[in-house]
Design a protein around this motif. Structure first.
Motif, PDB file in Angstrom:
ATOM      1  N   PRO A 225     -17.360  11.008  -1.796  1.00  0.00           N
ATOM      2  CA  PRO A 225     -15.620  11.898  -1.212  1.00  0.00           C
ATOM      3  C   PRO A 225     -16.708  13.434  -1.072  1.00  0.00           C
ATOM      4  O   PRO A 225     -18.451  13.922  -1.261  1.00  0.00           O
ATOM      5  CB  PRO A 225     -15.418  11.837  -3.178  1.00  0.00           C
ATOM      6  CG  PRO A 225     -16.798  11.287  -3.541  1.00  0.00           C
ATOM      7  CD  PRO A 225     -17.031  10.343  -2.860  1.00  0.00           C
ATOM      8  N   ALA A 228     -15.800  18.731  -5.308  1.00  0.00           N
ATOM      9  CA  ALA A 228     -14.734  19.183  -5.742  1.00  0.00           C
ATOM     10  C   ALA A 228     -15.119  20.356  -6.337  1.00  0.00           C
ATOM     11  O   ALA A 228     -16.480  20.588  -6.838  1.00  0.00           O
ATOM     12  CB  ALA A 228     -13.822  17.165  -6.251  1.00  0.00           C
ATOM     13  N   TRP A 234      -9.987  20.690  -3.727  1.00  0.00           N
ATOM     14  CA  TRP A 234      -8.753  20.298  -3.596  1.00  0.00           C
ATOM     15  C   TRP A 234      -9.264  19.818  -2.224  1.00  0.00           C
ATOM     16  O   TRP A 234      -9.023  20.516  -1.990  1.00  0.00           O
ATOM     17  CB  TRP A 234      -8.437  19.576  -4.622  1.00  0.00           C
ATOM     18  CG  TRP A 234      -8.596  19.472  -6.180  1.00  0.00           C
ATOM     19  CD1 TRP A 234      -8.566  20.153  -7.250  1.00  0.00           C
ATOM     20  CD2 TRP A 234      -9.196  18.165  -6.087  1.00  0.00           C
ATOM     21  NE1 TRP A 234      -9.072  19.387  -8.348  1.00  0.00           N
ATOM     22  CE2 TRP A 234      -9.356  18.500  -7.758  1.00  0.00           C
ATOM     23  CE3 TRP A 234      -9.664  17.186  -6.185  1.00  0.00           C
ATOM     24  CZ2 TRP A 234      -9.835  17.649  -8.994  1.00  0.00           C
ATOM     25  CZ3 TRP A 234     -10.542  16.300  -7.076  1.00  0.00           C
ATOM     26  CH2 TRP A 234     -10.553  16.066  -8.690  1.00  0.00           C
ATOM     27  N   ARG A 235      -9.109  18.534  -1.160  1.00  0.00           N
ATOM     28  CA  ARG A 235      -8.802  18.516   0.180  1.00  0.00           C
ATOM     29  C   ARG A 235      -7.823  17.320   0.451  1.00  0.00           C
ATOM     30  O   ARG A 235      -8.177  16.314  -0.495  1.00  0.00           O
ATOM     31  CB  ARG A 235     -10.262  18.401   0.520  1.00  0.00           C
ATOM     32  CG  ARG A 235     -10.624  19.709   1.106  1.00  0.00           C
ATOM     33  CD  ARG A 235     -12.251  18.432   1.381  1.00  0.00           C
ATOM     34  NE  ARG A 235     -11.332  18.355   3.102  1.00  0.00           N
ATOM     35  CZ  ARG A 235     -11.673  19.039   4.487  1.00  0.00           C
ATOM     36  NH1 ARG A 235     -12.717  20.204   3.839  1.00  0.00           N
ATOM     37  NH2 ARG A 235     -11.069  18.282   5.233  1.00  0.00           N
ATOM     38  N   ASN A 319     -11.727  13.309   2.331  1.00  0.00           N
ATOM     39  CA  ASN A 319     -10.905  14.183   2.107  1.00  0.00           C
ATOM     40  C   ASN A 319     -10.681  13.236   0.639  1.00  0.00           C
ATOM     41  O   ASN A 319     -11.526  12.535   0.026  1.00  0.00           O
ATOM     42  CB  ASN A 319      -9.455  14.047   2.204  1.00  0.00           C
ATOM     43  CG  ASN A 319      -8.924  14.447   3.741  1.00  0.00           C
ATOM     44  OD1 ASN A 319      -8.717  16.178   3.260  1.00  0.00           O
ATOM     45  ND2 ASN A 319      -8.583  14.388   4.972  1.00  0.00           N
ATOM     46  N   HIS A 320      -9.959  14.015  -0.502  1.00  0.00           N
ATOM     47  CA  HIS A 320      -9.888  13.534  -1.864  1.00  0.00           C
ATOM     48  C   HIS A 320      -8.956  12.501  -2.164  1.00  0.00           C
ATOM     49  O   HIS A 320      -8.817  11.486  -2.812  1.00  0.00           O
ATOM     50  CB  HIS A 320     -10.169  14.832  -2.863  1.00  0.00           C
ATOM     51  CG  HIS A 320     -11.234  16.095  -2.776  1.00  0.00           C
ATOM     52  ND1 HIS A 320     -11.389  16.946  -2.724  1.00  0.00           N
ATOM     53  CD2 HIS A 320     -12.789  15.100  -3.592  1.00  0.00           C
ATOM     54  CE1 HIS A 320     -12.408  17.274  -3.177  1.00  0.00           C
ATOM     55  NE2 HIS A 320     -13.289  16.227  -3.417  1.00  0.00           N
ATOM     56  N   LEU A 354      -9.241   6.649  -0.507  1.00  0.00           N
ATOM     57  CA  LEU A 354      -8.866   7.504  -0.457  1.00  0.00           C
ATOM     58  C   LEU A 354      -7.558   7.230  -1.931  1.00  0.00           C
ATOM     59  O   LEU A 354      -7.032   6.587  -1.399  1.00  0.00           O
ATOM     60  CB  LEU A 354      -7.994   8.465   0.689  1.00  0.00           C
ATOM     61  CG  LEU A 354      -8.913   9.611   1.020  1.00  0.00           C
ATOM     62  CD1 LEU A 354      -7.773  10.148   1.723  1.00  0.00           C
ATOM     63  CD2 LEU A 354     -10.063  10.146   0.990  1.00  0.00           C
ATOM     64  N   TYR A 395     -11.591  11.575 -11.365  1.00  0.00           N
ATOM     65  CA  TYR A 395     -11.513  10.756 -10.156  1.00  0.00           C
ATOM     66  C   TYR A 395     -12.146   9.493  -9.585  1.00  0.00           C
ATOM     67  O   TYR A 395     -12.327   8.954  -8.587  1.00  0.00           O
ATOM     68  CB  TYR A 395     -12.171  12.514  -9.177  1.00  0.00           C
ATOM     69  CG  TYR A 395     -12.012  12.092  -7.930  1.00  0.00           C
ATOM     70  CD1 TYR A 395     -10.508  11.977  -7.412  1.00  0.00           C
ATOM     71  CD2 TYR A 395     -12.946  11.763  -6.896  1.00  0.00           C
ATOM     72  CE1 TYR A 395     -10.412  11.916  -5.973  1.00  0.00           C
ATOM     73  CE2 TYR A 395     -13.264  11.454  -5.618  1.00  0.00           C
ATOM     74  CZ  TYR A 395     -11.756  11.651  -4.211  1.00  0.00           C
ATOM     75  OH  TYR A 395     -11.034  11.175  -3.120  1.00  0.00           O
ATOM     76  N   ARG A 399     -11.441   5.893  -7.435  1.00  0.00           N
ATOM     77  CA  ARG A 399     -11.834   6.030  -5.794  1.00  0.00           C
ATOM     78  C   ARG A 399     -12.336   4.601  -6.268  1.00  0.00           C
ATOM     79  O   ARG A 399     -11.981   3.494  -5.384  1.00  0.00           O
ATOM     80  CB  ARG A 399     -13.097   6.618  -5.257  1.00  0.00           C
ATOM     81  CG  ARG A 399     -12.569   7.816  -5.633  1.00  0.00           C
ATOM     82  CD  ARG A 399     -12.663   8.813  -4.157  1.00  0.00           C
ATOM     83  NE  ARG A 399     -14.050   8.223  -3.542  1.00  0.00           N
ATOM     84  CZ  ARG A 399     -13.876   8.701  -1.566  1.00  0.00           C
ATOM     85  NH1 ARG A 399     -13.000  10.172  -1.517  1.00  0.00           N
ATOM     86  NH2 ARG A 399     -14.918   8.068  -0.923  1.00  0.00           N
TER      87      ARG A 399
END
Length: 423
Positions: A225, A228, A234-235, A319-320, A354, A395, A399
């Protein structure tokens, strides 16, 4: 140049009542929607008159655009070596590489041609993907006895329309009543409510089959990822329908007005990228001026052209979170349409690795997210809380949960369901 279908002929669509016949005749006489450009797949497909091709059962899929959900059904069936699949569509972009997913691909010039093609066809099964319901009516009218007709419900008018007597709803009801089976993405309660409200045949007469657009293993991404907070923002990515602002207002898709989420994420220092679905060849990109203005005002926001489904996971994997958003407060859809919706884009997000950022009114998806730990649930009325929700999420665990889920629910697990549906 798109040529309209001629007006109704005596005896045609006799299974519809007078009002629906007039409706169908009106729809057939209209020009095809804009945006198709010059059709490229115009070599007539072979074997339409055959139920078996080289020892394989012949399945025909009819749809306006070749959606991922249709393609994935073809992929999992063809991979067995037991099925030959043909796509008859109204618009198939070249970069979709449809020849990789079907044995034959053909674009119809207009609905009259589709009627003619199917009237002389004898495949084992024809699947009509609705919307529009007109496609289902054309298939049911044209296909001769002995060919199994399955209706693929993308989004039911029963849940999209407030008016139960809307002509589109009544036509869909007539199509579902005549089909031999349905395939759909709704939970059992939604299908039961649909059957009861429209007095449709019982499941023993017309079975319904739940089949999601599950993740394809060849598309799985396992990249690290991006950084962050506090090192980088954040994306978020939204890959789906981004209608031009004025068109959304004009055509009753007010829920697709995306200004609030763009402005809220920009104010919170969150990066947001839209990939606008591009099913038609011609994008009419200049009509997205509203979002270009937002890009100028919100440096962390960007609008990009959509990419085909098989390229999307790699494109968005930096992206996140994959975002689901609708401006539901302005929507003309029924509330239950959001409660029961299973958005196909979430499986592309999973292929990209994601987790989801999904709003709580999407109860069907939220149930899956909570059960498997696949993301974060937020409120449409409290967009300002999104940064805190993201910060509180574990997070790395999300994932890992996505990786486990997509492996356990990969496309191949759908095969027994589809073989039961198509015989």
């Amino acid at each position: 140049m798109s040529v309209p279908c001629p007006p109704g002929q005596p005896g045609r669509f006799a299974w519809l009542d007078d009002a629906r016949r007039r409706q169908v005749d009106d729809l057939l006489a209209r020009p095809m929607p804009r945006g198709r450009g010059r059709l490229r797949h115009r070599t007539r497909p072979p074997h339409l008159d055959s139920a078996m091709v080289d020892g394989r059962r012949h399945l025909v899929f009819v749809c306006y655009y070749a959606y991922p959900s249709t393609i994935k059904k073809s992929v999992v069936l063809r991979n067995t070596g037991r099925y030959h699949t043909t796509l008859l569509a109204c618009c198939v972009r070249e970069d979709l590489e449809a020849e990789a997913w079907f044995d034959a691909v053909y674009e119809v010039e207009h609905y009259a041609e589709l009627l003619e093609l199917l009237a002389h066809a004898r495949p084992a099964s024809v699947t009509a993907c609705i919307q529009p319901a007109l496609l289902g009516a054309v298939v049911l009218e044209a296909v001769p006895p002995g060919t199994r007709v399955v209706v693929d419900i993308t989004d039911s008018n029963y849940y999209m329309r407030q008016d139960p007597q809307h002509p589109d709803s009544l036509l869909e009801r007539a199509v579902l009543a005549r089909a031999q089976a349905w395939v759909h993405k709704m939970p059992p309660a939604a299908v039961a409510a649909l059957r009861q409200a429209w007095a449709l045949p019982a499941p023993v007469a017309v079975p319904d089959v739940l089949a999601h657009s599950l993740p394809m293993r060849p598309l799985f991404q396992d990249v690290p990822p991006p950084p962050a907070p506090p090192h980088a923002p954040w994306r978020l990515v939204y890959a789906g329908g981004i209608m031009p602002w004025r068109a959304a207002l004009r055509d009753g898709h007010e829920h697709m007005l995306m200004d609030p989420i763009v402005e809220a994420t920009a104010a919170a220092g969150i990066a947001l990228t839209f990939y606008a679905n591009q099913n038609a060849r011609e994008m009419f990109w200049e009509e997205q001026d509203r979002y270009f203005e937002l890009e100028a005002r919100c440096p962390l926001f960007s609008l990009r052209r959509g990419v085909p489904f098989h390229r999307l996971p790699a494109e968005i994997s930096d992206n996140h979170f994959g975002l689901l958003y609708d401006q539901k407060s302005l929507s003309s859809w029924r509330h239950e349409g959001y409660v029961h919706n299973m958005s196909t884009k979430i499986f592309s997000y999973f292929e990209a690795g994601l987790p989801l950022l999904v709003y709580e009114e999407m109860e069907y998806i939220c149930q899956m997210v909570r059960e498997h730990g696949l993301g974060v649930v937020y409120s449409l009325d409290r967009l300002e809380e999104i940064p805190a929700l993201l910060a509180a999420a574990e997070y790395p665990a999300l994932r890992e949960n996505v990786r486990r889920y997509r492996e356990a629910h990969a496309l191949e697990t759908l095969l027994p369901t589809l073989e039961a549906l198509y015989g």
